[in-house]
Motif scaffolding. Structure first.
Motif, PDB file in Angstrom:
ATOM      1  N   SER A   1      -3.962   5.526  -4.941  1.00 13.75           N
ATOM      2  CA  SER A   1      -5.223   5.058  -4.355  1.00 13.75           C
ATOM      3  C   SER A   1      -6.400   5.243  -5.313  1.00 13.75           C
ATOM      4  O   SER A   1      -7.395   5.901  -4.979  1.00 13.75           O
ATOM      5  CB  SER A   1      -5.511   5.758  -3.030  1.00 13.75           C
ATOM      6  OG  SER A   1      -4.445   5.562  -2.128  1.00 13.75           O
TER       7      SER A   1
ATOM      8  N   ASP B   1     -10.540   5.588  -4.664  1.00  9.17           N
ATOM      9  CA  ASP B   1     -10.790   6.251  -3.387  1.00  9.17           C
ATOM     10  C   ASP B   1     -11.249   7.684  -3.684  1.00  9.17           C
ATOM     11  O   ASP B   1     -10.696   8.335  -4.559  1.00  9.17           O
ATOM     12  CB  ASP B   1      -9.488   6.264  -2.584  1.00  9.17           C
ATOM     13  CG  ASP B   1      -9.660   6.808  -1.175  1.00  9.17           C
ATOM     14  OD1 ASP B   1     -10.393   7.801  -0.988  1.00  9.17           O
ATOM     15  OD2 ASP B   1      -9.036   6.250  -0.260  1.00  9.17           O
TER      16      ASP B   1
ATOM     17  N   GLN C   1      -8.397   9.974  -3.876  1.00 13.00           N
ATOM     18  CA  GLN C   1      -7.252   9.584  -4.710  1.00 13.00           C
ATOM     19  C   GLN C   1      -6.457  10.815  -5.114  1.00 13.00           C
ATOM     20  O   GLN C   1      -7.017  11.904  -5.263  1.00 13.00           O
ATOM     21  CB  GLN C   1      -7.714   8.830  -5.947  1.00 13.00           C
ATOM     22  CG  GLN C   1      -8.421   9.687  -6.974  1.00 13.00           C
ATOM     23  CD  GLN C   1      -8.918   8.871  -8.156  1.00 13.00           C
ATOM     24  OE1 GLN C   1      -8.886   7.658  -8.149  1.00 13.00           O
ATOM     25  NE2 GLN C   1      -9.373   9.556  -9.181  1.00 13.00           N
TER      26      GLN C   1
ATOM     27  N   PRO D   1       0.814  -1.200   0.000  1.00 13.22           N
ATOM     28  CA  PRO D   1       0.000   0.000   0.000  1.00 13.22           C
ATOM     29  C   PRO D   1       0.849   1.253   0.000  1.00 13.22           C
ATOM     30  O   PRO D   1       1.954   1.182   0.496  1.00 13.22           O
ATOM     31  CB  PRO D   1      -0.811  -0.129   1.284  1.00 13.22           C
ATOM     32  CG  PRO D   1       0.034  -0.946   2.206  1.00 13.22           C
ATOM     33  CD  PRO D   1       0.854  -1.834   1.333  1.00 13.22           C
ATOM     34  N   PRO D   2       0.378   2.332  -0.458  1.00 12.94           N
ATOM     35  CA  PRO D   2      -0.824   2.485  -1.268  1.00 12.94           C
ATOM     36  C   PRO D   2      -0.567   2.032  -2.697  1.00 12.94           C
ATOM     37  O   PRO D   2       0.572   1.961  -3.149  1.00 12.94           O
ATOM     38  CB  PRO D   2      -1.075   3.996  -1.214  1.00 12.94           C
ATOM     39  CG  PRO D   2       0.298   4.570  -1.137  1.00 12.94           C
ATOM     40  CD  PRO D   2       1.089   3.613  -0.292  1.00 12.94           C
TER      41      PRO D   2
END
Length: 175
Positions: A99, A102, A105, A70-71
């Motif tokens: 991301s 999301d 993002q 991640p991310p």
């Protein structure tokens, strides 16, 4: 006149059938493919490169256009090529999404160059988390970006024009 054209055509066909390359007629050496491994496709080079400026203190390396996270960071298909630093050689601007999916993002702009078959990340800048890039291009030593921006997830997207220059290893947005 037609007789001469027909004779030239027949001569060319005859030479092809006999396996004599056309360059034998011109005296120019034939163009031969290079030996060794073919160079990697440019897109594949970017999809398997490392980028700084996305995660503090570490590189984010992509494999097939995606980091393991991640991310998670994903290379987007858009790119622009041109001379940003005035050295006469082209740099390439790429977009990366941190991301994806999301609501928060983040979209990054990265400038890279190919050196000795490797992708070198020259600079990376955060465009924002509420940014939609519609088009971008490099001209006149500047990167011109058209898109939409919002101050937050609750405010409307507004048209945005952004212009960046590459100065001392940093992407600087002109205001």
């Amino acid at each position: 006149m037609k007789t001469l054209q027909i004779r030239e055509a027949l001569l060319g066909i005859s030479l092809l059938l006999l396996g004599i390359p056309a360059c034998a007629q011109t005296g120019k050496p034939p163009v031969r493919p290079h030996s060794g491994n073919p160079s990697p496709e440019v897109g594949a080079m970017y999809a398997n490169a490392c980028f700084q400026g996305i995660e503090p203190g570490k590189e984010v390396c992509l494999k097939d256009g995606r980091s393991e996270g991640p991310p998670v960071v994903v290379l987007r298909p858009e790119k622009a090529t041109g001379d940003l630093d005035g050295d006469g050689k082209p740099e390439t601007a790429l977009l990366l999404t941190k991301s994806p999916g999301d609501p928060l993002q983040e979209v990054y702009l990265a400038v890279v160059v190919s050196r000795n078959g490797r992708t070198v990340n020259l600079a990376t800048a955060l465009l924002g988390n509420q940014v939609r890039v519609q088009s971008f291009a490099i001209s006149g030593g500047k990167l011109h970006l058209q898109g939409q921006r919002s101050a937050s997830a609750r405010t409307a997207m507004m048209p945005a024009t952004m212009t960046f220059t590459l100065r001392e290893g940093k992407l600087v947005e002109e205001m």
